[in-house]
Design a protein around this motif. Structure first.
Motif, PDB file in Angstrom:
ATOM      1  N   SER A  77       0.866  -1.174   0.000  1.00 45.93           N
ATOM      2  CA  SER A  77       0.000   0.000   0.000  1.00 45.93           C
ATOM      3  C   SER A  77       0.910   1.234   0.000  1.00 45.93           C
ATOM      4  CB  SER A  77      -0.856  -0.103   1.256  1.00 45.93           C
ATOM      5  OG  SER A  77      -1.312   1.119   1.627  1.00 45.93           O
ATOM      6  N   VAL A  78       0.787   2.044  -1.064  1.00 44.30           N
ATOM      7  CA  VAL A  78       1.778   3.095  -1.332  1.00 44.30           C
ATOM      8  C   VAL A  78       1.109   4.468  -1.343  1.00 44.30           C
ATOM      9  CG1 VAL A  78       3.451   3.949  -3.037  1.00 44.30           C
ATOM     10  CG2 VAL A  78       3.078   1.488  -2.792  1.00 44.30           C
ATOM     11  N   TRP A  79       1.580   5.360  -0.476  1.00 44.60           N
ATOM     12  CA  TRP A  79       1.030   6.723  -0.455  1.00 44.60           C
ATOM     13  C   TRP A  79       1.925   7.639  -1.296  1.00 44.60           C
ATOM     14  CZ3 TRP A  79       1.575  10.739   4.049  1.00 44.60           C
ATOM     15  CH2 TRP A  79       0.870  11.911   3.709  1.00 44.60           C
ATOM     16  N   VAL A  80       1.315   8.284  -2.303  1.00 42.42           N
ATOM     17  CA  VAL A  80       2.017   9.333  -3.041  1.00 42.42           C
ATOM     18  C   VAL A  80       1.565  10.663  -2.435  1.00 42.42           C
ATOM     19  CG1 VAL A  80       2.413  10.422  -5.273  1.00 42.42           C
ATOM     20  CG2 VAL A  80       2.159   7.935  -5.137  1.00 42.42           C
ATOM     21  N   ALA A  81       2.415  11.250  -1.619  1.00 42.38           N
ATOM     22  CA  ALA A  81       2.093  12.543  -1.007  1.00 42.38           C
ATOM     23  C   ALA A  81       2.405  13.629  -2.026  1.00 42.38           C
ATOM     24  CB  ALA A  81       2.912  12.744   0.264  1.00 42.38           C
ATOM     25  N   GLY A  82       1.392  14.435  -2.358  1.00 45.93           N
ATOM     26  CA  GLY A  82       1.580  15.458  -3.396  1.00 45.93           C
ATOM     27  C   GLY A  82       1.145  14.947  -4.752  1.00 45.93           C
ATOM     28  N   HIS A  83       0.100  14.124  -4.781  1.00 44.80           N
ATOM     29  CA  HIS A  83      -0.286  13.441  -6.040  1.00 44.80           C
ATOM     30  C   HIS A  83      -0.841  14.385  -7.098  1.00 44.80           C
ATOM     31  CE1 HIS A  83      -4.135  13.885  -4.032  1.00 44.80           C
ATOM     32  NE2 HIS A  83      -4.729  13.636  -5.182  1.00 44.80           N
ATOM     33  N   ARG A  84      -1.204  15.618  -6.715  1.00 46.41           N
ATOM     34  CA  ARG A  84      -1.744  16.542  -7.725  1.00 46.41           C
ATOM     35  C   ARG A  84      -0.653  17.336  -8.422  1.00 46.41           C
ATOM     36  NH1 ARG A  84      -7.072  19.500  -6.135  1.00 46.41           N
ATOM     37  NH2 ARG A  84      -6.476  20.286  -8.166  1.00 46.41           N
ATOM     38  N   GLY A  85       0.555  17.287  -7.890  1.00 48.35           N
ATOM     39  CA  GLY A  85       1.662  18.033  -8.493  1.00 48.35           C
ATOM     40  C   GLY A  85       2.230  17.311  -9.705  1.00 48.35           C
ATOM     41  N   MET A  86       3.166  17.963 -10.383  1.00 48.25           N
ATOM     42  CA  MET A  86       3.752  17.358 -11.583  1.00 48.25           C
ATOM     43  C   MET A  86       4.468  16.045 -11.249  1.00 48.25           C
ATOM     44  SD  MET A  86       6.359  18.947 -14.413  1.00 48.25           S
ATOM     45  CE  MET A  86       7.711  19.342 -13.355  1.00 48.25           C
ATOM     46  N   VAL A  87       5.253  16.041 -10.173  1.00 51.57           N
ATOM     47  CA  VAL A  87       6.006  14.831  -9.822  1.00 51.57           C
ATOM     48  C   VAL A  87       5.073  13.762  -9.255  1.00 51.57           C
ATOM     49  CG1 VAL A  87       7.783  13.899  -8.285  1.00 51.57           C
ATOM     50  CG2 VAL A  87       8.160  16.082  -9.443  1.00 51.57           C
ATOM     51  N   GLY A  88       4.195  14.166  -8.344  1.00 56.91           N
ATOM     52  CA  GLY A  88       3.280  13.201  -7.720  1.00 56.91           C
ATOM     53  C   GLY A  88       2.392  12.533  -8.757  1.00 56.91           C
ATOM     54  N   SER A  89       1.863  13.315  -9.706  1.00 60.15           N
ATOM     55  CA  SER A  89       0.963  12.692 -10.687  1.00 60.15           C
ATOM     56  C   SER A  89       1.740  11.761 -11.620  1.00 60.15           C
ATOM     57  CB  SER A  89       0.149  13.734 -11.454  1.00 60.15           C
ATOM     58  OG  SER A  89       0.993  14.707 -12.006  1.00 60.15           O
ATOM     59  N   ALA A  90       2.995  12.090 -11.896  1.00 57.27           N
ATOM     60  CA  ALA A  90       3.820  11.173 -12.706  1.00 57.27           C
ATOM     61  C   ALA A  90       4.078   9.875 -11.932  1.00 57.27           C
ATOM     62  CB  ALA A  90       5.141  11.846 -13.076  1.00 57.27           C
ATOM     63  N   LEU A  91       4.272   9.996 -10.630  1.00 59.05           N
ATOM     64  CA  LEU A  91       4.478   8.783  -9.822  1.00 59.05           C
ATOM     65  C   LEU A  91       3.221   7.914  -9.805  1.00 59.05           C
ATOM     66  CD1 LEU A  91       6.566  10.217  -6.857  1.00 59.05           C
ATOM     67  CD2 LEU A  91       7.211   8.270  -8.298  1.00 59.05           C
ATOM     68  N   PRO A 112      16.324  15.213  -7.849  1.00 62.51           N
ATOM     69  CA  PRO A 112      16.118  15.439  -9.280  1.00 62.51           C
ATOM     70  C   PRO A 112      16.685  16.763  -9.751  1.00 62.51           C
ATOM     71  CG  PRO A 112      14.012  15.305  -8.101  1.00 62.51           C
ATOM     72  CD  PRO A 112      15.098  15.344  -7.086  1.00 62.51           C
ATOM     73  N   THR A 113      17.133  16.770 -10.990  1.00 61.53           N
ATOM     74  CA  THR A 113      17.544  17.981 -11.653  1.00 61.53           C
ATOM     75  C   THR A 113      16.284  18.743 -12.108  1.00 61.53           C
ATOM     76  OG1 THR A 113      19.148  18.692 -13.270  1.00 61.53           O
ATOM     77  CG2 THR A 113      17.671  16.950 -13.975  1.00 61.53           C
ATOM     78  N   ASN A 114      16.423  19.822 -12.908  1.00 60.11           N
ATOM     79  CA  ASN A 114      15.241  20.594 -13.344  1.00 60.11           C
ATOM     80  C   ASN A 114      14.284  19.696 -14.151  1.00 60.11           C
ATOM     81  OD1 ASN A 114      17.068  22.586 -12.438  1.00 60.11           O
ATOM     82  ND2 ASN A 114      16.158  24.112 -13.775  1.00 60.11           N
ATOM     83  N   LEU A 115      13.022  19.710 -13.772  1.00 56.97           N
ATOM     84  CA  LEU A 115      12.041  18.791 -14.353  1.00 56.97           C
ATOM     85  C   LEU A 115      11.060  19.529 -15.255  1.00 56.97           C
ATOM     86  CD1 LEU A 115      11.223  16.909 -11.042  1.00 56.97           C
ATOM     87  CD2 LEU A 115      12.692  16.089 -12.907  1.00 56.97           C
ATOM     88  N   TYR A 116      10.430  18.782 -16.164  1.00 55.44           N
ATOM     89  CA  TYR A 116       9.363  19.350 -17.006  1.00 55.44           C
ATOM     90  C   TYR A 116       8.480  18.199 -17.450  1.00 55.44           C
ATOM     91  CZ  TYR A 116      11.758  17.305 -21.001  1.00 55.44           C
ATOM     92  OH  TYR A 116      12.325  16.406 -21.871  1.00 55.44           O
ATOM     93  N   GLY A 117       7.328  18.538 -18.018  1.00 55.24           N
ATOM     94  CA  GLY A 117       6.444  17.495 -18.555  1.00 55.24           C
ATOM     95  C   GLY A 117       5.000  17.772 -18.206  1.00 55.24           C
ATOM     96  N   PRO A 118       4.136  16.736 -18.334  1.00 61.40           N
ATOM     97  CA  PRO A 118       2.713  16.933 -18.076  1.00 61.40           C
ATOM     98  C   PRO A 118       2.473  17.423 -16.649  1.00 61.40           C
ATOM     99  CG  PRO A 118       3.152  14.702 -18.909  1.00 61.40           C
ATOM    100  CD  PRO A 118       4.472  15.369 -18.734  1.00 61.40           C
ATOM    101  N   ASP A 140      10.408  10.231 -16.762  1.00 56.85           N
ATOM    102  CA  ASP A 140      11.695   9.557 -16.533  1.00 56.85           C
ATOM    103  C   ASP A 140      12.067   9.634 -15.057  1.00 56.85           C
ATOM    104  OD1 ASP A 140      11.872   8.936 -19.178  1.00 56.85           O
ATOM    105  OD2 ASP A 140      13.203  10.593 -19.694  1.00 56.85           O
ATOM    106  N   LEU A 141      11.815  10.798 -14.466  1.00 60.04           N
ATOM    107  CA  LEU A 141      12.088  10.944 -13.024  1.00 60.04           C
ATOM    108  C   LEU A 141      11.277   9.914 -12.225  1.00 60.04           C
ATOM    109  CD1 LEU A 141      10.708  12.811 -10.301  1.00 60.04           C
ATOM    110  CD2 LEU A 141      13.117  12.244 -10.451  1.00 60.04           C
ATOM    111  N   ALA A 142       9.980   9.791 -12.553  1.00 64.90           N
ATOM    112  CA  ALA A 142       9.118   8.862 -11.816  1.00 64.90           C
ATOM    113  C   ALA A 142       9.657   7.437 -11.959  1.00 64.90           C
ATOM    114  CB  ALA A 142       7.684   8.949 -12.334  1.00 64.90           C
ATOM    115  N   ASP A 143      10.122   7.097 -13.146  1.00 65.75           N
ATOM    116  CA  ASP A 143      10.672   5.758 -13.361  1.00 65.75           C
ATOM    117  C   ASP A 143      11.925   5.551 -12.501  1.00 65.75           C
ATOM    118  OD1 ASP A 143      10.413   3.306 -14.917  1.00 65.75           O
ATOM    119  OD2 ASP A 143      12.373   3.872 -15.725  1.00 65.75           O
ATOM    120  N   ALA A 144      12.778   6.583 -12.447  1.00 68.46           N
ATOM    121  CA  ALA A 144      14.007   6.483 -11.650  1.00 68.46           C
ATOM    122  C   ALA A 144      13.684   6.373 -10.154  1.00 68.46           C
ATOM    123  CB  ALA A 144      14.882   7.716 -11.894  1.00 68.46           C
TER     124      ALA A 144
END
Ligand code: GFB
Length: 321
Positions: free
Chosen positions: A12-26, A169-175, A222-226
């Motif tokens: 059972s995995v909590w993604v804290a910040g799921h509405r942000g760019m990184v959280g939603s990618a995770l 993470p370095t500077n990020l971008y994406g959906p 790619d960040l989420a995958d890493a």
């Protein structure tokens, strides 16, 4: 690929910040991990408030936490809202990391940023450069909070044996990026400006600063995958850099954005805006040795990001191509 030291299947995995760019990618990336993903809305828990976080954690009992919740922004936002960047990030990290320890969370991954490193760190920046020199003044508030997050993970590991790790993470971008010109990072800002300049038939596009600072960009998927890779394969005291290994100047980035968008006017550099840190390339050799490397080029990432921009970013103009 070696067997994971910490499989996520069945957890059972909590993604804290799921509405942000990184959280939603995770959240997207975790769909293929056979785990159950938990999220908390702001009504469920205001992460700045310790009681909310502890109550939510006790009620939901995640086994794994990805700490992607943060107050984030580009160079201007960092410079303009120092109290919010320091206070909110410190509170979110301290509340979640301490609550995770108290609830017996088995694994926690904290997301930092490469701005934790000294302004004049050796390049590419090795993890050892942390706390060896003065920070870049435009983002030291955010950097201090993120350094505290890394140290919290190390401290709970050292004192309590908690398997809490940190990725930078370095500077990020994406959906899911922020396209508000006053608070965004450079890449979404340039995509928006180039698009609007093309649509309006403008002759020039304004680029902040001198165009000479060097930055590394990583697509958020790619960040989420890493990060999922690190959760499964890494358990250690040391924070791990996550980057693409590809470096461009802001001028080169602006040119690449103009090409993708199809804007053919001139770039105009606005010297009244700050450059920030002169260079920020993460040394990713530790991550590479562990077995992860980014595959997507900046051009591919820019093209897919521009193509996928839709009404969800609140910019109806982006529909007109
Ligand atoms: O992405 P950015 O805002 O943040 O700016 P940092 C990067 C570079 O792009 C700076 C230039 O040299 C900016 O002056 N730039 C050019 C622009 N045009 C623009 C524009 O229209 N908007 C923006 N925002 N920049 C951030 C930190 O530093 O990096 C954060 O402030 C975080 O804390 C983040 O660490 C990853 O790369 O300078």
């Amino acid at each position: 690929m070696s067997e994971p030291v910490f499989p996520l299947a069945g957890k059972s995995v909590w993604v804290a910040g799921h509405r942000g760019m990184v959280g939603s990618a995770l959240v997207r990336r975790l769909q293929s991990e056979k785990c159950s993903v938990l999220t908390a809305s702001r009504d469920d828990a205001d992460l700045v408030r310790q009681e909310d976080v502890e109550n939510w954690m006790n009620a939901n009992r995640p086994q794994v936490v990805f700490l992607a919740a943060a107050k984030v922004g580009g160079i201007h936002a960092n410079n303009t809202y120092p109290a919010q960047f320091l206070y909110e990030n410190l509170m979110i990290e301290a509340n979640i990391i301490h609550a995770a320890f108290k609830a017996g969370v088995e694994k926690l991954v904290f997301l930092g940023s490469t701005c934790i490193y000294p302004k004049l760190a050796p390049q590419p920046i090795p993890e050892e450069a942390l706390l060896t020199g003065s920070l870049e003044p435009t983002n030291e508030w955010y950097a201090i909070a993120k350094i505290a997050g890394i140290k919290l993970c190390q401290a709970y590991r050292r004192q309590h044996g908690s398997d809490f790790i940190a990725a930078q993470p370095t500077n990020l971008y994406g959906p899911g990026d922020n396209y508000d010109l006053a608070t965004s990072h450079v890449l979404p800002a340039l995509l928006r400006k180039a698009h609007e300049a093309k649509v309006s038939g403008a002759k020039t596009l304004s680029v902040w600063g001198s165009g000479t600072p060097l930055r590394e960009f990583l697509h958020v998927d790619d960040l989420a995958d890493a990060v999922v890779f690190l959760a499964k394969h890494y358990s250690g005291d040391r924070h791990i850099n996550v980057g693409s290994g590809e470096e461009v100047s802001i001028r080169e980035l602006a040119e690449a954005v103009c090409q993708v968008v199809g804007f053919e006017g001139e770039l105009e550099f606005d010297a009244s805006k700050p450059d920030g840190t002169p260079r920020k390339l993460a040394d990713v050799s530790r991550l590479t040795q562990l077995g992860w490397q980014s595959a997507r080029s900046l051009e591919e990432g820019l093209e897919s990001t521009y193509r996928e921009l839709g009404s969800d970013n609140g910019l109806p103009d982006f529909q007109q191509r």
